[in-house]
Design an enzyme around this catalytic site. Sequence first.
Site, mmCIF file in Angstrom:
data_model
loop_
_atom_site.group_PDB
_atom_site.id
_atom_site.type_symbol
_atom_site.label_atom_id
_atom_site.label_comp_id
_atom_site.label_asym_id
_atom_site.label_seq_id
_atom_site.Cartn_x
_atom_site.Cartn_y
_atom_site.Cartn_z
ATOM 1 N N ALA A 11 0.821 -1.216 0.000
ATOM 2 C CA ALA A 11 0.000 0.000 0.000
ATOM 3 C C ALA A 11 0.852 1.262 0.000
ATOM 4 C CB ALA A 11 -0.942 -0.008 1.208
ATOM 5 N N SER A 38 8.398 -2.834 -1.623
ATOM 6 C CA SER A 38 7.569 -3.286 -2.742
ATOM 7 C C SER A 38 7.645 -4.806 -2.904
ATOM 8 C CB SER A 38 8.018 -2.597 -4.034
ATOM 9 O OG SER A 38 7.012 -2.619 -5.002
ATOM 10 N N CYS A 42 3.136 -12.949 -0.914
ATOM 11 C CA CYS A 42 2.313 -14.078 -1.366
ATOM 12 C C CYS A 42 3.150 -15.144 -2.073
ATOM 13 C CB CYS A 42 1.221 -13.591 -2.309
ATOM 14 S SG CYS A 42 0.135 -12.353 -1.583
ATOM 15 N N ASP A 282 -2.389 -3.944 5.231
ATOM 16 C CA ASP A 282 -2.659 -4.921 6.291
ATOM 17 C C ASP A 282 -2.735 -4.315 7.682
ATOM 18 O OD1 ASP A 282 -2.551 -6.680 4.216
ATOM 19 O OD2 ASP A 282 -0.820 -7.822 4.927
ATOM 20 N N ALA A 300 -3.154 -8.644 -0.471
ATOM 21 C CA ALA A 300 -2.355 -7.744 -1.307
ATOM 22 C C ALA A 300 -3.212 -6.973 -2.296
ATOM 23 C CB ALA A 300 -1.290 -8.544 -2.058
ATOM 24 N N ASN A 304 -3.008 -2.851 -2.453
ATOM 25 C CA ASN A 304 -2.539 -2.109 -3.618
ATOM 26 C C ASN A 304 -3.594 -1.150 -4.142
ATOM 27 O OD1 ASN A 304 0.272 -2.950 -4.726
ATOM 28 N ND2 ASN A 304 -0.632 -4.857 -4.012
#
Length: 444
Positions: A11, A38, A42, A282, A300, A304
């Site tokens: 984010a 960045s 995952c 998160d 994610a 984003n």
Amino acid sequence: MRVIIVGAVAAGMSAAAKLKRMKPEYDVVVYEKTDVVSFGACGLPYFVGGFFDDANNMIARSPEKFRETGIDLNVFHEVVKVDTEAKKVTVRNLETNVEFEDSYDKLMIATGASSIIPPIKNVKLENVSTLKTMEDGIKVKELLNKEENQKVAIIGAGFIGLEAVEAANQLGKEVRVFQSESRVLAQVFDKEITDVLEEEIKKHDVDLRLEELVSELVGETKVEKIITNKGEYEADVVIIATGVRPNTSFLKDTSIEMLPNGAIIVDEFGRTSVEDIYAAGDCATIQNIVTGQDSYVPLATGANKLGRIVGENLAGANNSFQGSLGSSCIKVMDMEAASTGMTEIQAQKLGINYKAKFISDFNQTNYYPGRDKIYVKLVYDADTKVILGGQVAGFKDSVQRCNVIAAAIFGKLTTNQLGMLDLCYAPPFARTWDVLNVAGNVCK
């Protein structure tokens, strides 16, 4: 205008990049307590399992690339305090341990979440790790690549836990999973779907231990054994995957509103309860499209997207985020499964007048190679028949079918409309009446 962003993973860097493109003249300062930015966590289970070996594949963009755009990115810098009245942050340089203050006009908090460590005795023994950070991934990969480490115990059967199961299984390890609840992925799927997934896990010689609570790890320096409420088991490696908690403890002295778990409550613009402070990712909530509630969904995708919206709004826009369905998916051994919108259990808790249907069918025609079972569950409004949630599990194209359900929910389609929806057909891909058509048509 000076904008400080705390956290440089999903984010935070989505916001920073968007803001700098829209307002290149702004001072955009980012503080990140690690040197990894960045980063797509995952990918960690697949990195650990040897599906790929270059850890840099999980890095979307290097610190240098961000700095080239004019973003003042500072790694190994942790924000330890926020003074919302004076609009100042206290920052600790983790390499020198020197603290200093910095002022902001606007602030974004994107500090993410950390693994929850359950109250297990001797949890700090060697060969025990979580699987959340790049450092975790490198450590676990090294452990699983050692020939002497054959017995792998995984504590927790959520997304990370089950993905770690596949990773260890891929490497030929003897895998045992401990789950304190009565089924796997209980927060995301209803029982009909988890029953199917549990059967698939057991088919691959994984020892799935449900309703079993780990209380102690045993070993002199490194872990050798696990003790639970039901027995004792040998273990060479232990992976802890029991959920995450927002990294917001440094905000405890502020008036920023949070959920009981510490997630920062934000509105559709990414704004917190304190003026000129935004949050996403998160560490924050995200609004659920179906319920309208502030939900904690540490994914994610939402991080984003809301991060990008916050970046636009920090630049002076007034753009709202359309909300989240909590759409999520997982590969479980040879199966795949996905969920979107509301589960039946969630509908029950909210007191919604709903109906639900679960069906099993086939993913394609019987005369083309590759036909297999596919399972669909729909949750829908009992009066209007508007679809509220959907879950799909199967061996081929299950996740993509759940994406269709997500679009249907967003478009407020009814089960009748889904039943007649013009979906693609050819023998290798579906039957004349796709499983989603069938599911829609049985939801009366």
